[in-house]
Design a protein around this motif. Sequence first.
Motif, PDB file in Angstrom:
ATOM      1  N   ALA A 275      78.742 -13.034  67.318  1.00 37.33           N
ATOM      2  CA  ALA A 275      78.084 -14.091  66.544  1.00 37.33           C
ATOM      3  C   ALA A 275      78.419 -14.042  65.057  1.00 37.33           C
ATOM      4  CB  ALA A 275      76.562 -13.995  66.719  1.00 37.33           C
ATOM      5  N   LEU A 276      79.025 -12.951  64.600  1.00 37.01           N
ATOM      6  CA  LEU A 276      79.283 -12.787  63.169  1.00 37.01           C
ATOM      7  C   LEU A 276      80.317 -13.807  62.696  1.00 37.01           C
ATOM      8  CD1 LEU A 276      78.472 -10.989  60.784  1.00 37.01           C
ATOM      9  CD2 LEU A 276      80.440  -9.554  61.302  1.00 37.01           C
ATOM     10  N   ASP A 277      79.933 -14.591  61.715  1.00 39.19           N
ATOM     11  CA  ASP A 277      80.800 -15.657  61.191  1.00 39.19           C
ATOM     12  C   ASP A 277      81.590 -15.117  60.001  1.00 39.19           C
ATOM     13  OD1 ASP A 277      82.011 -18.040  60.670  1.00 39.19           O
ATOM     14  OD2 ASP A 277      80.266 -18.980  59.737  1.00 39.19           O
ATOM     15  N   VAL A 278      82.721 -14.485  60.293  1.00 40.00           N
ATOM     16  CA  VAL A 278      83.541 -13.889  59.238  1.00 40.00           C
ATOM     17  C   VAL A 278      84.477 -14.951  58.671  1.00 40.00           C
ATOM     18  CG1 VAL A 278      85.235 -12.094  58.715  1.00 40.00           C
ATOM     19  CG2 VAL A 278      83.402 -11.640  60.343  1.00 40.00           C
ATOM     20  N   PRO A 279      84.558 -15.104  57.333  1.00 36.53           N
ATOM     21  CA  PRO A 279      85.475 -16.084  56.742  1.00 36.53           C
ATOM     22  C   PRO A 279      86.918 -15.790  57.136  1.00 36.53           C
ATOM     23  CG  PRO A 279      83.916 -15.254  55.106  1.00 36.53           C
ATOM     24  CD  PRO A 279      83.761 -14.403  56.316  1.00 36.53           C
ATOM     25  N   PRO A 280      87.767 -16.810  57.202  1.00 34.94           N
ATOM     26  CA  PRO A 280      89.178 -16.591  57.555  1.00 34.94           C
ATOM     27  C   PRO A 280      89.833 -15.580  56.618  1.00 34.94           C
ATOM     28  CG  PRO A 280      88.652 -18.940  57.568  1.00 34.94           C
ATOM     29  CD  PRO A 280      87.458 -18.237  57.005  1.00 34.94           C
ATOM     30  N   GLY A 281      90.537 -14.628  57.201  1.00 36.00           N
ATOM     31  CA  GLY A 281      91.211 -13.603  56.416  1.00 36.00           C
ATOM     32  C   GLY A 281      90.347 -12.412  56.066  1.00 36.00           C
ATOM     33  N   ALA A 282      89.041 -12.528  56.242  1.00 32.40           N
ATOM     34  CA  ALA A 282      88.137 -11.409  55.941  1.00 32.40           C
ATOM     35  C   ALA A 282      88.109 -10.441  57.118  1.00 32.40           C
ATOM     36  CB  ALA A 282      86.735 -11.913  55.634  1.00 32.40           C
ATOM     37  N   ARG A 283      87.744  -9.201  56.824  1.00 30.28           N
ATOM     38  CA  ARG A 283      87.713  -8.152  57.831  1.00 30.28           C
ATOM     39  C   ARG A 283      86.318  -7.550  57.889  1.00 30.28           C
ATOM     40  NH1 ARG A 283      90.305  -4.625  54.995  1.00 30.28           N
ATOM     41  NH2 ARG A 283      90.553  -3.084  56.656  1.00 30.28           N
ATOM     42  N   ALA A 284      85.867  -7.251  59.106  1.00 28.97           N
ATOM     43  CA  ALA A 284      84.526  -6.681  59.282  1.00 28.97           C
ATOM     44  C   ALA A 284      84.572  -5.585  60.326  1.00 28.97           C
ATOM     45  CB  ALA A 284      83.529  -7.761  59.699  1.00 28.97           C
ATOM     46  N   GLY A 285      83.824  -4.512  60.064  1.00 29.11           N
ATOM     47  CA  GLY A 285      83.728  -3.405  61.006  1.00 29.11           C
ATOM     48  C   GLY A 285      82.283  -3.033  61.241  1.00 29.11           C
ATOM     49  N   ILE A 286      81.897  -2.882  62.499  1.00 27.53           N
ATOM     50  CA  ILE A 286      80.525  -2.509  62.856  1.00 27.53           C
ATOM     51  C   ILE A 286      80.564  -1.132  63.495  1.00 27.53           C
ATOM     52  CG2 ILE A 286      78.467  -3.129  64.160  1.00 27.53           C
ATOM     53  CD1 ILE A 286      79.495  -6.007  64.195  1.00 27.53           C
ATOM     54  N   GLY A 287      79.853  -0.187  62.891  1.00 26.91           N
ATOM     55  CA  GLY A 287      79.836   1.173  63.398  1.00 26.91           C
ATOM     56  C   GLY A 287      78.916   1.336  64.588  1.00 26.91           C
ATOM     57  N   SER A 288      78.943   2.512  65.169  1.00 27.20           N
ATOM     58  CA  SER A 288      78.059   2.819  66.301  1.00 27.20           C
ATOM     59  C   SER A 288      76.617   2.952  65.822  1.00 27.20           C
ATOM     60  CB  SER A 288      78.510   4.123  66.959  1.00 27.20           C
ATOM     61  OG  SER A 288      79.858   4.037  67.382  1.00 27.20           O
ATOM     62  N   ALA A 289      75.677   2.817  66.755  1.00 31.58           N
ATOM     63  CA  ALA A 289      74.253   2.925  66.430  1.00 31.58           C
ATOM     64  C   ALA A 289      73.881   4.377  66.160  1.00 31.58           C
ATOM     65  CB  ALA A 289      73.413   2.363  67.567  1.00 31.58           C
ATOM     66  N   VAL A 290      72.937   4.554  65.239  1.00 31.12           N
ATOM     67  CA  VAL A 290      72.413   5.882  64.911  1.00 31.12           C
ATOM     68  C   VAL A 290      70.898   5.825  64.946  1.00 31.12           C
ATOM     69  CG1 VAL A 290      74.412   6.469  63.475  1.00 31.12           C
ATOM     70  CG2 VAL A 290      72.392   5.420  62.417  1.00 31.12           C
TER      71      VAL A 290
END
Length: 421
Positions: A275-290
């Motif tokens: 569902a994450l709406d990342v702008p074109p060319g942008a990069r996103a990383g989601i880590g593991s749950a803690v």
Amino acid sequence: MPQVVRPRIGALTGPPPTAPLPHRFRSLADREAVEVLHRAARVLVASLPALTDRLVEALYAQEPGYRAAIESDRAEVWQEVHHSLRHNVGSLIQPREFRESAHRTSRWIGEIRAEQGVPLDAVLHAFRMGGAMVWQDLVDETARRDPDDVRLLVHVAADVWNFVDEHCGIVADAYRQAERRLTWRRENRQRLMVAALLDGTARIADLADAAVMLGLPEQGRYAVLAVATGSAARPALTLPAAPEAVVLWHPGQDAEFAILPLAGAPGELSELAAALDVPPGARAGIGSAVEGLAALGDARRLAETALRACPASGGTVLLDEHLPDALVVSSPALAGALADRVLGPLDRLDPADRDVIVETLTAWLDADGSAQRAGARLYCHRNTVLNRLRRFEQLTGRCLTRPRDAVEVSLALAARRLLGT
């Protein structure tokens, strides 16, 4: 007749006579009114404790914003009211001597009440109640002494109420300035606390206070999102499993970080990544749950690893779904050595020829080892795919049907793709 008309025309067309400037002076009624005001005000000064008692009681009965403060520390509120009345009533008698001290008192009250969280409307209402009570006492005292003098107070009524309005403005200005300072301090404390949590430097003893300050459960479940947007705006972020949860952002040197409170629902992070709406060319990383605020430093490092595993062209990487890539970017030197060892023989080929083999390898691995599906992706026959794979094996000495070799080839391709080795 002509002799009479010409002078009149000349007078009309000539420069108009200059009128004398009016002199500022008080009429006799004004002076008498000021004297009446002073006499009544001196009586009020002598009976300030009783006036203070009545105003505090009126505030308790009529202004809910002050009720808690009076119940908490009635003596402190009494002293504040008494101090204000003493300077303000004194200003009616000796404005030059009391003006600055009256202003300082009003500014102080505005600042103190802002710090205590008393609503500004309640503070202004209290000042107007005080002004109304003082004015009524002035009228009552004048009527008691000489009823005929009450009519003279009309001449100074505007001055008295302008004084009240002036001090309401001073209070409001001081209140808003203090409110801005308090907001800045609160936001700065929150920013420093979020930074400490994400750095992993927050003290265990501070976690309970941090939870209250940030509105987050100390033992909750969390993940961290790292976003590198360049000049683009940060992506819109709503947690599918907890849409009302507070998401805190923090700017980093190379990326922005968001603390994601999780509800613990199955597949929650996968839903968020989709569902994450990342702008074109942008990069996103989601880590593991803690688990818990104390582990947010680990969560940030996991998010940074996921971000490094994100392609340069942009997109979103959920670490749990890209662990092999995460292994590659976590040790760039070893990953580069592996790529050179496995794919180095291809560098002796013509670049176009080398790229065809690498593209075929990648498509075959993505198709779970199916030459048929890989050929469909590459728009070629499955036998063409098999021929290219055999050529790769001949050049590198690797056997793609051997699990160990297949793993090394997959990691080497990831290293070339992510690290450019």
